[in-house]
Design a protein around this motif. Structure first.
Motif, PDB file in Angstrom:
ATOM      1  N   LEU A  87       0.822  -1.205   0.000  1.00 31.90           N
ATOM      2  CA  LEU A  87       0.000   0.000   0.000  1.00 31.90           C
ATOM      3  C   LEU A  87       0.856   1.255   0.000  1.00 31.90           C
ATOM      4  O   LEU A  87       0.627   2.187  -0.789  1.00 31.90           O
ATOM      5  N   ARG A  91       1.009   4.049  -2.963  1.00 36.38           N
ATOM      6  CA  ARG A  91       0.614   5.421  -2.656  1.00 36.38           C
ATOM      7  C   ARG A  91       1.751   6.385  -3.002  1.00 36.38           C
ATOM      8  O   ARG A  91       1.515   7.457  -3.597  1.00 36.38           O
ATOM      9  N   LEU A 161      -6.561  -2.708  -3.986  1.00 41.10           N
ATOM     10  CA  LEU A 161      -5.556  -1.738  -4.429  1.00 41.10           C
ATOM     11  C   LEU A 161      -5.806  -1.290  -5.868  1.00 41.10           C
ATOM     12  O   LEU A 161      -5.671  -0.103  -6.195  1.00 41.10           O
ATOM     13  N   HIS A 165      -6.907   2.526  -7.591  1.00 41.59           N
ATOM     14  CA  HIS A 165      -6.290   3.160  -8.756  1.00 41.59           C
ATOM     15  C   HIS A 165      -7.303   3.375  -9.887  1.00 41.59           C
ATOM     16  O   HIS A 165      -7.269   4.397 -10.578  1.00 41.59           O
ATOM     17  N   PHE A 197      -6.716   6.118  -0.560  1.00 42.45           N
ATOM     18  CA  PHE A 197      -5.722   5.209   0.014  1.00 42.45           C
ATOM     19  C   PHE A 197      -5.898   5.093   1.533  1.00 42.45           C
ATOM     20  O   PHE A 197      -5.600   4.061   2.121  1.00 42.45           O
ATOM     21  N   LEU A 200      -7.817   2.224   2.917  1.00 44.06           N
ATOM     22  CA  LEU A 200      -7.171   0.907   2.924  1.00 44.06           C
ATOM     23  C   LEU A 200      -6.152   0.760   4.042  1.00 44.06           C
ATOM     24  O   LEU A 200      -5.541  -0.301   4.188  1.00 44.06           O
TER      25      LEU A 200
END
Length: 210
Positions: A87, A91, A161, A165, A197, A200
């Motif tokens: 992650l 990011r 993920l 995006h 983000f 998550l």
């Protein structure tokens, strides 16, 4: 010999770029669906076979970053820093892409974004590339975490993920089509990325730490 091979490689790259540039110009002028490969070949002053040798699919003439796009998330995770989670790596890479206005995350300009949005073929191809990108990420996460066969976690993590995006990519396109400048889009996108983000952080904060 090495010099000759280098010149040949350069010539191939120049030919590929010239074909891509010609195709993009025609697509922007007339729309993707209306332009044929024969017309592209004639405008680029090459044979139709040469066009298809470099671009087996017509869609790839427009989405010419398709290979980089499909591999981007997997490549970022595979090269993440020591102590960095999947992650955090993604990011960090996304924020860097925003800074450089990378077309891979959607900075394409309004005419190009409209051309893609108006083409059912290109929108379908873009969905396929998003799916390919998610699958490639799942494979890398499975390898990086030494997941056992049948373990669902890499695929589940990749789905979250990749969806982040995908959401941010569409947001970039939407802002572009609304007439936002790249600078204003980047400001809004940086803020949106922080929020997306951040969702998550709980489930994936410590997943796939190198």
């Amino acid at each position: 010999m090495a010099q000759l091979q280098g010149l040949r490689a350069l010539k191939k790259q120049q030919t590929r770029q010239a074909i891509s540039d010609t195709a993009t110009r025609l697509f922007l002028e007339r729309g993707f669906e209306a332009v044929t490969l024969t017309e592209i070949a004639a405008a680029a002053q090459v044979s139709k076979m040469t066009v298809t040798n470099y671009f087996p699919r017509k869609e790839d003439l427009a989405l010419d970053h398709h290979e980089e796009f499909a591999a981007s998330l997997a490549r970022t995770v595979a090269s993440r820093r020591t102590g960095e989670s999947a992650l955090d790596a993604l990011r960090r890479a996304f924020r860097a892409a925003v800074e450089r206005r990378d077309p891979v995350i959607g900075f394409t300009g309004a005419p190009f974004a409209r051309m893609v949005a108006d083409s059912p073929t290109l929108t379908a191809r873009l969905r396929d590339l998003h799916d390919q990108r998610e699958a490639a990420l799942a494979d890398v996460l499975a390898a990086e975490t030494a997941a056992a066969p049948g373990d669902l976690l890499p695929g589940a993590a990749a789905a979250q993920l990749a969806t982040a995006h995908r959401t941010l990519f569409q947001y970039t396109v939407d802002l572009t089509l609304e007439g936002f400048s790249d600078r204003k889009t980047a400001v809004a996108l940086d803020r949106a990325a922080h929020q997306v983000f951040g969702l998550l952080e709980g489930p994936l904060a410590d997943y796939a730490v190198r």
